[in-house]
Design an enzyme around this catalytic site. Structure first.
Site, PDB file in Angstrom:
ATOM      1  N   LYS A  47     121.730 -21.799 -59.088  1.00  0.00           N
ATOM      2  CA  LYS A  47     121.015 -22.626 -60.044  1.00  0.00           C
ATOM      3  C   LYS A  47     121.169 -24.092 -59.656  1.00  0.00           C
ATOM      4  CE  LYS A  47     120.553 -22.923 -65.106  1.00  0.00           C
ATOM      5  NZ  LYS A  47     121.130 -22.445 -66.389  1.00  0.00           N
ATOM      6  N   GLU A  54     120.808 -10.662 -79.464  1.00  0.00           N
ATOM      7  CA  GLU A  54     120.856 -11.142 -80.834  1.00  0.00           C
ATOM      8  C   GLU A  54     121.117 -10.025 -81.841  1.00  0.00           C
ATOM      9  OE1 GLU A  54     118.453 -13.966 -78.372  1.00  0.00           O
ATOM     10  OE2 GLU A  54     118.378 -11.787 -78.712  1.00  0.00           O
ATOM     11  N   ARG A 101     114.404 -11.880 -83.810  1.00  0.00           N
ATOM     12  CA  ARG A 101     114.549 -10.613 -83.101  1.00  0.00           C
ATOM     13  C   ARG A 101     115.561  -9.696 -83.788  1.00  0.00           C
ATOM     14  NH1 ARG A 101     115.261 -12.055 -76.811  1.00  0.00           N
ATOM     15  NH2 ARG A 101     113.949 -10.248 -76.522  1.00  0.00           N
TER      16      ARG A 101
END
Length: 665
Positions: free
Chosen positions: A282, A368, A396
């Site tokens: 990254k 979640e 969600r």
């Protein structure tokens, strides 16, 4: 930028030599760093997929071959290679979206930025190809290792692996991170794969040595290859994927163009489900990102310094920072309070709590649903969990909030960060659904603080509730100055009254959360027109405070203002409460339309949908004027009705007549 400017579509890559491809990768990084620093956006993830994206578009023929991105914030390079090279207004009104967008290009398929969905899309597309007899198209899903922590991804893998003859290519972009370092058992497994490449090296040695051995060399090599499953279990644990029925290719250096392209070509010719494991870094090529410990510059703000990635003009105190500081204070006072995050420790403000109380913080990955139900288990066992999740992502876990938290009276506090209109991230990130979705949950209490002081107070009030779930929702961006109350009405704060103004109490304005400044502006504008307004902040918008009903009966019109979708929002709930109580004061609800809103900054979006002081006040003035006409009409009708035995309208307790508590248009 000569090479990049010449790329108008993926097939232009076919014309470039190996050396030119390396040069193109450098040009892409040189373009992205200063451009994204100016506009804001996700810089770290995109710098990490430059070579991987070039290789993808060299090997596969998009859009004939479908390339899916999970999560979509890593698709900037994909945009550049598919003819979208004007990033000057990236994530701003009229400019490119920060995520794939079908309206922009036929090369974009999934418009979401919610993680862990691409494999399900890939499974569905591959099944459709099979049903329709399509055999000349590939389906490729690029999924970050962070997104693989989501349960939905594993549900999809279970189905993808079940069809040995249905080709789906899964490229795992493994950079050890979501926002922060990826955690959990899967992360540990991928880490082992990164560092244990002994099998592939041993097999390459065997191919070379035994291939040169007369007579018995080739048979020995084939035998060795035939027992690779057992050997891999000892030397490198790729077996987990192969046990699922997935061919495994890798690990591959995601920044080695030739190696990446070769791995993808191998996968392309395997007629079944296959995983290509690409190791990337990254922020590759950008020291400021590589050296950023927290998130390797996952995202930079508008007008950042290209050299450092830091904002040139420091922003004010954010809502999230206020929450973060208060959580640290609460943690020092109460040892039963724990924090839970879904792969977003720093973005949701739990990093400071984690530093002080490392044994009381739990990062569950991009999961979640699990976060909510795990929190319910903690509550049952004597803790008070604080589950901090972006409002858009908390959607969600609705079923878990309903059937695990509320049904079981779990003392869990949900913190919905980035609630309301968020703006630049577009439709998938606007947290504009929460107060509608969660209004239907029995026992759940919802707080909407108007300022930093109220956020601190209402967080503590929520934590004092041990026998039911609570939710505290707040906005994105800089918190406003504290807005003092001038009086109390029930549990509500009165922010403005008509007392002493000489104006009649014409309009009751119910301000929700961060809309308080707008509501006070509306009241000021109404006063300029000779219309008196009372502004109240319910603080807790669920359940409805009975004091609203009393105040509504004393006014000619009720107005609610919220940065939540109007359908099922606070306005709808207040209107229902008025009807149930027999209070007939008309109500007009201002909020967000039930539409997907294009990306723009928060102020621009609020202007577009009419949630500004000027726009709301203009409409309210017209409504109040209409009330006078309606009263006259009602009186005339009542007079006529006296002869026929019918009547319309009713007294609202202040000597005027009004209609039922429904939205006035």
């Amino acid at each position: 930028m000569a090479l990049l400017e010449a790329i108008q579509g993926p097939r232009d890559l076919d014309k470039l030599s190996s050396e030119q491809l390396v040069e193109l990768a450098a040009e892409i990084r040189a373009y992205l760093i200063p451009t994204v620093a100016k506009t804001s956006g996700h810089i770290g993830p995109n710098l990490g997929v430059v070579e991987l994206t070039i290789a993808l578009h060299r090997v596969f023929d998009s859009p004939k071959d479908t390339i899916l991105w999970d999560v979509g914030h890593q698709a900037y390079v994909h945009k550049l290679l598919t003819g979208r090279q004007d990033f000057s207004a990236l994530r701003h009104s009229g400019g490119l979206s920060g995520y794939p967008a079908r309206a922009e290009s036929e090369h974009d398929v999934i418009e979401n930025s919610h993680a862990s969905t691409a494999l399900a899309y890939a499974d569905g597309i591959a099944k459709a190809h099979q049903v329709r007899g399509v055999t000349d198209r590939q389906v490729v899903a690029v999924i970050g290792d962070g997104a693989l922590t989501g349960g939905m991804a594993w549900e999809a893998l279970n189905n993808i692996a079940a069809a040995k003859d249905r080709p789906v290519i899964i490229v795992v972009n493994d950079n050890e991170r979501s926002y922060s370092p990826t955690i959990g058992g899967l992360a540990d497994h991928l880490a082992t794969l990164r560092t244990t490449q002994g099998y592939e090296r041993f097999l390459e040695w065997g191919r070379g040595m035994l291939g040169r051995t007369p007579v018995i060399g080739a048979p020995l090599y084939e035998a060795l290859h035939g027992v690779k499953k057992g050997l891999k279990d000892i030397v490198a644990p790729q077996g987990m994927f192969e046990d699922l029925g997935l061919k495994y290719v890798g690990p591959v250096d995601g920044h080695d163009l030739a190696g990446m392209e070769a791995a993808l070509r191998r996968a392309r010719h395997y007629h079944g489900p296959v995983i290509v494991h690409a190791i990337t870094r990254k922020g590759e090529g950008y020291p400021a990102a590589r050296n950023n410990v927290n998130d390797q510059l996952h995202q930079v703000a508008v007008d950042s310094d290209p050299e450092t990635g830091q904002p040139l003009v420091p922003s004010g105190t954010s809502w999230t920072s206020v929450f973060a500081d208060e959580m640290v204070k609460v943690g020092a006072e109460r040892d039963d309070v724990v924090g839970i995050t879904a792969a977003m420790l720093h973005p949701v403000g739990l990093a400071r709590f984690a530093e002080r109380h490392p044994d009381r913080i739990f990062d569950v990955g991009i999961a979640e649903q699990h976060a909510v139900t795990s929190a319910c288990g903690m509550a049952f066992a004597g803790l008070h969990p604080v589950v901090a999740i972006y409002a858009t992502f908390l959607n969600r876990a609705f079923d878990q909030v309903l059937m695990d938290a509320a049904l079981h009276n779990a003392g869990v506090t949900f913190v919905a960060d980035r609630a309301g209109v968020t703006g630049n991230d577009g439709a998938s990130h606007n947290g504009m659904w929460d107060m509608s979705i969660f209004q239907v949950v029995p026992r759940l209490r919802i707080a909407a603080p108007r300022d930093g002081s109220q956020l601190r107070a209402q967080l503590r009030e929520a934590l004092d509730v041990a026998d039911a779930p609570t939710m505290v929702r707040f906005s994105k961006g800089t918190v406003c100055e504290d807005i003092p109350a001038v009086a109390k009405a029930g549990s509500m704060d009165v922010l403005r009254t008509t007392a002493g103004s000489g104006l009649a109490p014409d309009v009751l304005i119910v301000s929700v959360g961060a809309m308080a400044q707008v509501c006070l502006d509306v009241a000021e504008r109404l006063a300029d027109q000779g219309i008196g307004a009372t502004v109240v902040d319910p603080r807790w918008v669920k359940p409805v405070d009975p004091a609203v009903l009393m105040l509504a009966a004393e006014h000619r019109l009720v107005v609610t203002v919220e940065d939540n979708v109007r359908v099922g929002g606070v306005g709808c709930v207040v209107a229902q409460a008025l009807r149930d109580a027999g209070v007939h004061t008309p109500l007009r609800d201002f909020g967000v339309p039930a539409e997907f809103l294009d990306h723009a900054n928060r102020g621009e979006v609020l202007e577009q949908i009419g949630l500004t002081g000027q726009r709301v006040a203009h409409e309210v003035v017209g409504l109040v004027a209409g009330l006078g006409s309606a009263v006259a009409a009602d009186r005339a009708a009542a007079s006529n009705g006296s002869a026929t035995g019918t009547s319309t309208g009713s007294s609202n307790g202040n000597g005027t007549e009004s209609h039922d508590a429904v939205a006035v248009s």
